[in-house]
Design a protein around this motif. Structure first.
Motif, PDB file in Angstrom:
ATOM      1  N   GLU A  96       0.920  -0.953  -0.184  1.00 21.09           N
ATOM      2  CA  GLU A  96      -0.051   0.382   0.222  1.00 21.09           C
ATOM      3  C   GLU A  96       1.396   1.533  -0.094  1.00 21.09           C
ATOM      4  N   HIS A  97       2.087   1.323   0.801  1.00 23.58           N
ATOM      5  CA  HIS A  97       3.042   2.427   0.903  1.00 23.58           C
ATOM      6  C   HIS A  97       3.525   3.009  -0.502  1.00 23.58           C
ATOM      7  N   VAL A  98       4.046   1.546  -1.077  1.00 22.91           N
ATOM      8  CA  VAL A  98       4.722   1.765  -2.113  1.00 22.91           C
ATOM      9  C   VAL A  98       4.144   2.465  -3.370  1.00 22.91           C
ATOM     10  N   THR A  99       2.944   1.688  -3.675  1.00 24.84           N
ATOM     11  CA  THR A  99       1.880   2.152  -4.230  1.00 24.84           C
ATOM     12  C   THR A  99       1.299   3.399  -4.056  1.00 24.84           C
ATOM     13  N   SER A 100       0.838   4.071  -2.577  1.00 25.60           N
ATOM     14  CA  SER A 100       0.934   5.021  -3.546  1.00 25.60           C
ATOM     15  C   SER A 100       2.051   6.364  -3.018  1.00 25.60           C
ATOM     16  N   GLY A 215      26.484  -0.200  -3.715  1.00 21.65           N
ATOM     17  CA  GLY A 215      25.767   0.038  -2.433  1.00 21.65           C
ATOM     18  C   GLY A 215      25.736   0.946  -1.839  1.00 21.65           C
ATOM     19  N   MET A 216      24.604   0.899  -0.588  1.00 16.93           N
ATOM     20  CA  MET A 216      24.061   2.167  -0.122  1.00 16.93           C
ATOM     21  C   MET A 216      23.582   1.733   1.241  1.00 16.93           C
ATOM     22  N   HIS A 217      23.654   2.929   1.606  1.00 19.78           N
ATOM     23  CA  HIS A 217      22.974   2.901   3.169  1.00 19.78           C
ATOM     24  C   HIS A 217      21.953   3.770   3.684  1.00 19.78           C
ATOM     25  N   LEU A 218      21.331   3.824   4.787  1.00 24.05           N
ATOM     26  CA  LEU A 218      20.784   4.938   5.168  1.00 24.05           C
ATOM     27  C   LEU A 218      21.054   5.863   6.235  1.00 24.05           C
ATOM     28  N   GLY A 219      21.796   4.879   6.588  1.00 15.10           N
ATOM     29  CA  GLY A 219      22.382   5.889   8.156  1.00 15.10           C
ATOM     30  C   GLY A 219      22.373   4.511   8.915  1.00 15.10           C
ATOM     31  N   PRO A 220      23.166   4.637  10.193  1.00  9.35           N
ATOM     32  CA  PRO A 220      23.113   4.002  11.168  1.00  9.35           C
ATOM     33  C   PRO A 220      21.771   2.854  11.921  1.00  9.35           C
ATOM     34  N   ARG A 221      21.212   3.238  11.420  1.00  9.64           N
ATOM     35  CA  ARG A 221      20.165   2.675  12.035  1.00  9.64           C
ATOM     36  C   ARG A 221      19.581   1.814  11.473  1.00  9.64           C
ATOM     37  N   ILE A 222      19.158   0.970  12.291  1.00 10.42           N
ATOM     38  CA  ILE A 222      18.142  -0.148  11.100  1.00 10.42           C
ATOM     39  C   ILE A 222      16.741  -0.811  11.315  1.00 10.42           C
ATOM     40  N   LEU A 223      16.226  -0.501  10.109  1.00 12.30           N
ATOM     41  CA  LEU A 223      15.120   0.243  10.196  1.00 12.30           C
ATOM     42  C   LEU A 223      13.232  -1.064  10.196  1.00 12.30           C
ATOM     43  N   ARG A 224      12.372  -1.180   9.672  1.00 12.20           N
ATOM     44  CA  ARG A 224      12.106  -2.261   9.264  1.00 12.20           C
ATOM     45  C   ARG A 224      11.857  -1.834   7.642  1.00 12.20           C
ATOM     46  N   VAL A 225      11.650  -3.273   7.634  1.00  7.52           N
ATOM     47  CA  VAL A 225      11.917  -2.707   5.454  1.00  7.52           C
ATOM     48  C   VAL A 225      10.347  -2.027   5.478  1.00  7.52           C
ATOM     49  N   GLU A 226       9.671  -1.575   5.763  1.00  7.76           N
ATOM     50  CA  GLU A 226       7.779  -1.204   5.556  1.00  7.76           C
ATOM     51  C   GLU A 226       8.833   0.401   5.416  1.00  7.76           C
ATOM     52  N   THR A 227       9.596   1.018   6.841  1.00  2.00           N
ATOM     53  CA  THR A 227      10.057   2.458   6.775  1.00  2.00           C
ATOM     54  C   THR A 227      10.840   2.274   5.925  1.00  2.00           C
ATOM     55  N   ALA A 228      11.742   1.488   5.948  1.00  2.00           N
ATOM     56  CA  ALA A 228      13.316   1.971   5.213  1.00  2.00           C
ATOM     57  C   ALA A 228      12.325   1.721   3.517  1.00  2.00           C
ATOM     58  N   VAL A 229      12.153   1.195   3.166  1.00  2.00           N
ATOM     59  CA  VAL A 229      11.160   1.439   1.520  1.00  2.00           C
ATOM     60  C   VAL A 229      11.245   2.441   1.724  1.00  2.00           C
ATOM     61  N   THR A 230      10.020   3.073   2.571  1.00  2.00           N
ATOM     62  CA  THR A 230       9.431   4.562   2.203  1.00  2.00           C
ATOM     63  C   THR A 230      10.516   5.710   2.897  1.00  2.00           C
ATOM     64  N   ALA A 231      11.629   4.998   3.150  1.00  2.00           N
ATOM     65  CA  ALA A 231      12.857   6.442   3.378  1.00  2.00           C
ATOM     66  C   ALA A 231      13.774   6.685   2.437  1.00  2.00           C
ATOM     67  N   LEU A 232      13.444   5.408   1.841  1.00  2.00           N
ATOM     68  CA  LEU A 232      14.497   4.666   0.154  1.00  2.00           C
ATOM     69  C   LEU A 232      14.231   5.855  -1.085  1.00  2.00           C
ATOM     70  N   LEU A 233      12.528   5.806  -1.045  1.00  2.00           N
ATOM     71  CA  LEU A 233      11.829   5.731  -1.909  1.00  2.00           C
ATOM     72  C   LEU A 233      11.572   7.708  -1.744  1.00  2.00           C
ATOM     73  N   SER A 234      11.444   8.297  -0.453  1.00  2.00           N
ATOM     74  CA  SER A 234      11.311   9.474  -0.238  1.00  2.00           C
ATOM     75  C   SER A 234      12.847  10.703  -0.656  1.00  2.00           C
ATOM     76  N   ARG A 235      13.692   9.594  -0.340  1.00  2.00           N
ATOM     77  CA  ARG A 235      14.864   9.874  -0.280  1.00  2.00           C
ATOM     78  C   ARG A 235      15.692  10.008  -1.894  1.00  2.00           C
ATOM     79  N   LEU A 236      15.388   9.311  -2.386  1.00  2.06           N
ATOM     80  CA  LEU A 236      15.678   9.030  -3.615  1.00  2.06           C
ATOM     81  C   LEU A 236      15.433  10.193  -4.432  1.00  2.06           C
ATOM     82  N   PHE A 237      13.914   9.910  -4.576  1.00  2.00           N
ATOM     83  CA  PHE A 237      13.299  10.537  -5.887  1.00  2.00           C
ATOM     84  C   PHE A 237      12.462  11.716  -4.959  1.00  2.00           C
TER      85      PHE A 237
END
Length: 237
Positions: A96-100, A215-237
């Protein structure tokens, strides 16, 4: 439901819309609290968006007069998301998140740390996947359904699918401990690969790098998948 997503079969030949399924009717009655005369935002699945005036609303049907249907849906993100299959409840939310957010191409991938039992989940039924994609479209006011591919073997994906996916895309692997941070504000066609909660194993990361991914990272925190995917898409695009 910020958009009433219409199946083409909901449209009549005389410029009206008739909705009879319980989910949308319940939402119109109990959430929107709609009444005849209301002008609501609608969109045809795979087509344009516009406005329709509600003429009749009962527990059995909603009947609309189409006013306009000439607004294009929002542009998609230039990304194909390859996601290691999450646990079922997380899969539903993530779809649902990535579709939105505008992802239109999704591959669900088996990796070493994905539980084999996840592939037996009812959430992977075609109708359940469709349901979550529709909820994402309704939230974001979009009409273009993503495509979802199931890839149940990592090595076949690596050998048979990945070369073609990378032929016209920049491959980015999100994994903790990578030396480079996630880039910002890119517009290139991109293949984004995200591992399971425990991450890719070292061999998988190595093979993806050898295939031409970065390869790339989002920082030192380990995130849940749904959080990481949302953060990645927001930062990338």
């Amino acid at each position: 439901m910020n958009l009433i997503l219409l199946d083409p079969n909901d449209l009549t030949d005389d410029g009206h819309v008739c909705i009879t399924d319980p989910r949308r009717l319940t939402h119109l009655l109990n959430v929107h609290r709609s009444a005849p005369g209301d002008l609501l935002t609608v969109g045809v699945q795979g087509g344009s968006m516009g406005k329709a005036m509600l003429k009749e609303l009962t527990a059995e049907r909603a009947y609309f007069q189409l006013e306009t249907l000439n607004e294009p849906p929002p542009p998609p993100l230039p990304v194909h998301l390859v996601l290691a299959l999450p646990r079922p409840r997380m899969l539903a939310r993530t779809l649902e998140h990535v579709t939105s957010l505008g992802v239109k191409e999704i591959t669900l991938l088996h990796t070493k740390r994905v539980e084999k039992s996840y592939w037996q989940s009812p959430e992977l039924r075609t109708d359940k996947i469709h349901q979550h994609l529709v909820l994402g479209l309704e939230q974001a006011r979009d009409t273009q359904l993503p495509s979802v591919t199931l890839s149940k073997g990592f090595r076949p994906f690596l050998e048979q699918q990945l070369p073609g996916l990378l032929s016209k895309r920049r491959g980015l692997v999100a994994h903790p401990g990578m030396p480079n941070a996630c880039p910002r504000g890119i517009s290139d066609p991109t293949l984004l690969l995200v591992g399971p909660e425990g991450g890719f194993i070292a061999w998988e990361v190595e093979q993806l790098m050898l295939a031409g991914c970065e390869g790339m990272h989002l920082g030192p925190r380990i995130l849940r998948v749904e959080t990481a995917v949302t953060a990645l898409l927001s930062r990338l695009f």
